[in-house]
Design an enzyme around this catalytic site. Structure first.
Site, PDB file in Angstrom:
ATOM      1  N   GLY A 151      56.018  34.845  35.042  1.00  0.00           N
ATOM      2  CA  GLY A 151      55.563  34.513  36.393  1.00  0.00           C
ATOM      3  C   GLY A 151      55.398  35.748  37.251  1.00  0.00           C
ATOM      4  N   THR A 157      52.005  36.193  39.278  1.00  0.00           N
ATOM      5  CA  THR A 157      51.072  35.871  40.371  1.00  0.00           C
ATOM      6  C   THR A 157      51.703  34.976  41.446  1.00  0.00           C
ATOM      7  OG1 THR A 157      49.331  35.983  38.709  1.00  0.00           O
ATOM      8  CG2 THR A 157      48.740  34.974  40.807  1.00  0.00           C
ATOM      9  N   ALA A 180      49.638  37.509  46.025  1.00  0.00           N
ATOM     10  CA  ALA A 180      49.725  38.647  45.092  1.00  0.00           C
ATOM     11  C   ALA A 180      49.052  38.298  43.773  1.00  0.00           C
ATOM     12  CB  ALA A 180      51.193  39.027  44.863  1.00  0.00           C
ATOM     13  N   ILE A 222      50.881  29.718  36.664  1.00  0.00           N
ATOM     14  CA  ILE A 222      51.747  30.195  35.575  1.00  0.00           C
ATOM     15  C   ILE A 222      51.513  29.360  34.309  1.00  0.00           C
ATOM     16  CG2 ILE A 222      54.118  30.759  34.875  1.00  0.00           C
ATOM     17  CD1 ILE A 222      52.843  32.392  37.306  1.00  0.00           C
ATOM     18  N   GLU A 241      45.407  38.436  33.194  1.00  0.00           N
ATOM     19  CA  GLU A 241      46.021  39.724  32.782  1.00  0.00           C
ATOM     20  C   GLU A 241      45.296  40.926  33.390  1.00  0.00           C
ATOM     21  OE1 GLU A 241      48.177  40.184  29.412  1.00  0.00           O
ATOM     22  OE2 GLU A 241      48.401  38.053  29.064  1.00  0.00           O
TER      23      GLU A 241
HETATM   24  C1  FAD Z   1      44.169  29.752  33.800  1.00  0.00           C
HETATM   25  C2  FAD Z   1      44.985  30.843  34.398  1.00  0.00           C
HETATM   26  C3  FAD Z   1      46.175  31.227  33.791  1.00  0.00           C
HETATM   27  C4  FAD Z   1      46.965  32.236  34.369  1.00  0.00           C
HETATM   28  N1  FAD Z   1      48.189  32.529  33.820  1.00  0.00           N
HETATM   29  C5  FAD Z   1      49.029  33.361  34.487  1.00  0.00           C
HETATM   30  C6  FAD Z   1      50.380  33.551  34.052  1.00  0.00           C
HETATM   31  O1  FAD Z   1      50.805  33.009  33.017  1.00  0.00           O
HETATM   32  N2  FAD Z   1      51.188  34.347  34.776  1.00  0.00           N
HETATM   33  C7  FAD Z   1      50.769  34.962  35.918  1.00  0.00           C
HETATM   34  O2  FAD Z   1      51.562  35.647  36.544  1.00  0.00           O
HETATM   35  N3  FAD Z   1      49.493  34.812  36.360  1.00  0.00           N
HETATM   36  C8  FAD Z   1      48.618  34.023  35.674  1.00  0.00           C
HETATM   37  N4  FAD Z   1      47.338  33.834  36.139  1.00  0.00           N
HETATM   38  C9  FAD Z   1      46.893  34.540  37.327  1.00  0.00           C
HETATM   39  C10 FAD Z   1      45.849  35.631  37.049  1.00  0.00           C
HETATM   40  O3  FAD Z   1      46.422  36.705  36.343  1.00  0.00           O
HETATM   41  C11 FAD Z   1      45.225  36.034  38.384  1.00  0.00           C
HETATM   42  O4  FAD Z   1      44.449  34.924  38.816  1.00  0.00           O
HETATM   43  C12 FAD Z   1      44.372  37.278  38.303  1.00  0.00           C
HETATM   44  O5  FAD Z   1      45.172  38.411  38.037  1.00  0.00           O
HETATM   45  C13 FAD Z   1      43.555  37.545  39.571  1.00  0.00           C
HETATM   46  O6  FAD Z   1      44.322  37.385  40.723  1.00  0.00           O
HETATM   47  P1  FAD Z   1      43.769  36.448  41.921  1.00  0.00           P
HETATM   48  O7  FAD Z   1      43.400  35.148  41.295  1.00  0.00           O
HETATM   49  O8  FAD Z   1      44.772  36.422  42.993  1.00  0.00           O
HETATM   50  O9  FAD Z   1      42.452  37.135  42.382  1.00  0.00           O
HETATM   51  P2  FAD Z   1      42.291  38.305  43.510  1.00  0.00           P
HETATM   52  O10 FAD Z   1      43.250  39.402  43.221  1.00  0.00           O
HETATM   53  O11 FAD Z   1      42.313  37.680  44.846  1.00  0.00           O
HETATM   54  O12 FAD Z   1      40.829  38.832  43.196  1.00  0.00           O
HETATM   55  C14 FAD Z   1      39.650  38.160  43.638  1.00  0.00           C
HETATM   56  C15 FAD Z   1      38.450  39.013  43.240  1.00  0.00           C
HETATM   57  O13 FAD Z   1      38.528  40.285  43.874  1.00  0.00           O
HETATM   58  C16 FAD Z   1      38.454  41.315  42.900  1.00  0.00           C
HETATM   59  N5  FAD Z   1      39.275  42.462  43.302  1.00  0.00           N
HETATM   60  C17 FAD Z   1      40.597  42.462  43.688  1.00  0.00           C
HETATM   61  N6  FAD Z   1      40.991  43.717  43.959  1.00  0.00           N
HETATM   62  C18 FAD Z   1      39.943  44.519  43.722  1.00  0.00           C
HETATM   63  C19 FAD Z   1      39.725  45.939  43.810  1.00  0.00           C
HETATM   64  N7  FAD Z   1      40.696  46.781  44.148  1.00  0.00           N
HETATM   65  N8  FAD Z   1      38.487  46.424  43.488  1.00  0.00           N
HETATM   66  C20 FAD Z   1      37.493  45.600  43.095  1.00  0.00           C
HETATM   67  N9  FAD Z   1      37.641  44.240  43.008  1.00  0.00           N
HETATM   68  C21 FAD Z   1      38.829  43.730  43.309  1.00  0.00           C
HETATM   69  C22 FAD Z   1      38.975  40.684  41.617  1.00  0.00           C
HETATM   70  O14 FAD Z   1      38.525  41.386  40.469  1.00  0.00           O
HETATM   71  C23 FAD Z   1      38.401  39.294  41.720  1.00  0.00           C
HETATM   72  O15 FAD Z   1      37.073  39.272  41.281  1.00  0.00           O
HETATM   73  C24 FAD Z   1      46.520  32.859  35.550  1.00  0.00           C
HETATM   74  C25 FAD Z   1      45.312  32.479  36.140  1.00  0.00           C
HETATM   75  C26 FAD Z   1      44.564  31.471  35.603  1.00  0.00           C
HETATM   76  C27 FAD Z   1      43.288  31.056  36.289  1.00  0.00           C
END
Ligand code: FAD
Length: 378
Positions: free
Chosen positions: A122, A124, A128, A155, A361
């Site tokens: 966990g 996200t 964050a 998660i 990831e």
């Molecule tokens: C099906 C699924 C399973 C998942 N499983 C897990 C898990 O097991 N454990 C866990 O902890 N998380 C998990 N996640 C979360 C996942 O890792 C995050 O959704 C992902 O890292 C992106 O974060 P966010 O969704 O908050 O997007 P944001 O960080 O809000 O990003 C939104 C957009 O902005 C872009 N962006 C952000 N910062 C920048 C930058 N500096 N420069 C350019 N572009 C940028 C991103 O690339 C993206 O296109 C899962 C998500 C899903 C959908």
């Protein structure tokens, strides 16, 4: 194809036959019902697939990362949803192997590597995502215990897993204030939200996790206090090539289906594969898949050799293979024409499953930032 050792080849064969005999026949149903495929988990566990890369002393098979990525590719080729259980287990095992005490490894890795239980990681939170260092979940010391409060989002396997690793904040420092904790299901104050309704990998569970005054002993601290961010970055080096393998598998599955289809389907008095434009598409798909596989194997081999330069290659493998999976599955749908858009044909599911590999990831934008940083600053 890379040359494999006898052991790597044997493990790949086992995964291939399980994928074909048990997992492929259920893939359509798993996607349609969205039911968590416990039967697939059981058969993979019985055959040691969750702990291929884990040392035998911690309940694994004692092979290596090359074998592990091969297994993930074979399963993803037939069912993206089921392959997520494998990649998520690796995500939970990695921090324990990297930073766990001997006691923690014996207690938790043994059960995860055998597939007796599932694990989740966990990281996200609502605020964050890409910026991991902004996590708000707190862990506050109380005598020999810590009390955890916060909310985790998206998660994988939450609710189904027995063992959880949480990224928390133990002080205000953006990165040095981050610490990891192991929490077992059933600990008072740990609860789960609804299963998210997703575009793809519909047989994989994705839930919100709520931590309300969750009390754990200091024995559950994973790594030293404040070391969490550093451990996390090392974990991603190990798990990004695994997502790359998952993406390669999804792309390979779509490609093989498409190749057979264009040999059968006739238009203008010819089989589709006789048109040069179809041939060019097939060649492009095959070149990109092979390149993805080579990058994934390169990163896996670097991990096996404990090569510190793996960072950029782990990101390249994840980014290139997942972009390839999205392109190849989209092209496969296109080459099946209208049939590609219909759920009776698996390429539609594969296209939906491919999308997540560009997002989790670390999104592919984040991977490009990491690669560029490595190129410019190293
Ligand atoms: C099906 C699924 C399973 C998942 N499983 C897990 C898990 O097991 N454990 C866990 O902890 N998380 C998990 N996640 C979360 C996942 O890792 C995050 O959704 C992902 O890292 C992106 O974060 P966010 O969704 O908050 O997007 P944001 O960080 O809000 O990003 C939104 C957009 O902005 C872009 N962006 C952000 N910062 C920048 C930058 N500096 N420069 C350019 N572009 C940028 C991103 O690339 C993206 O296109 C899962 C998500 C899903 C959908």
């Amino acid at each position: 194809m890379m040359l494999l050792t006898e052991q790597q080849e044997m493990i790949q064969k086992v995964a291939r036959s399980i994928a074909k005999d048990y997992i492929e026949p259920r893939a359509k149903e798993v996607d349609e019902t969205g039911e968590f495929p416990w039967d697939n988990i059981k058969i993979m566990a019985e055959n040691g697939l969750f702990g291929v890369h884990v040392p035998e002393m911690y309940g694994g098979v004692g092979s290596d990362m090359v074998s592990h990525v091969n297994v993930v590719e074979e399963i993803a080729k037939v069912c993206g949803s089921t392959s997520v259980a494998l990649s998520t287990q690796a995500l939970a095992i990695a921090p324990l192997l990297i930073a766990g005490t001997e006691e923690q490894k014996k207690k938790y890795v043994t059960r995860l590597a055998s597939g007796e239980v599932l694990g989740s990681f966990g990281i996200t939170e609502p605020g964050a995502g890409s910026d991991v260092s902004s996590v708000k979940t707190t862990a506050v010391r109380d005598g020999n215990d810590f009390i955890l409060n916060g909310q985790k989002l998206f998660i994988t396997n939450a609710g189904e897993s027995e063992i959880y690793i949480f990224v928390t904040r133990t002080s205000e420092d953006r990165t040095k204030g981050i610490s990891l904790f192991i929490v077992e299901k059933g600990t008072p104050g740990l609860s789960f939200g609804k299963n998210e309704d997703k575009m793809g990998i519909r047989g994989s569970v994705t839930r919100e996790v709520i931590l309300e005054n969750v009390r754990v002993s200091e024995e559950n601290l994973l790594g030293a206090e404040g070391e969490g961010f550093k451990i996390l970055m090392n974990v991603f080096n190990e798990t990004r090539p695994v997502v790359g393998a998952q993406a390669t598998g999804i792309a390979q599955g779509a490609f093989e289906y498409c190749l057979n289809y264009v040999k059968e389907r006739k238009q203008f008095g010819k089989a589709l594969h006789q048109f040069q434009m179809t041939q060019a598409s097939l060649s492009d798909m095959a070149m990109k898949i092979e390149s993805s596989r080579l990058l994934v194997h390169k990163a896996a081999k670097m991990l096996d050799n404990k090569d510190p330069n793996v960072i950029r290659y782990a990101s390249m493998a994840k980014c290139f293979a997942s972009d390839t999976a999205m392109e190849v599955t989209t092209d496969a749908v296109q080459m099946l024409g209208g049939y590609g858009y219909i759920k009776e044909y698996p390429v539609e599911r594969m296209m939906r499953d491919a999308k997540i590999t560009q997002i989790y990831e670390g999104t592919n934008q984040v991977q490009r930032i990491i690669i560029a940083n490595q190129l410019i600053n190293q």
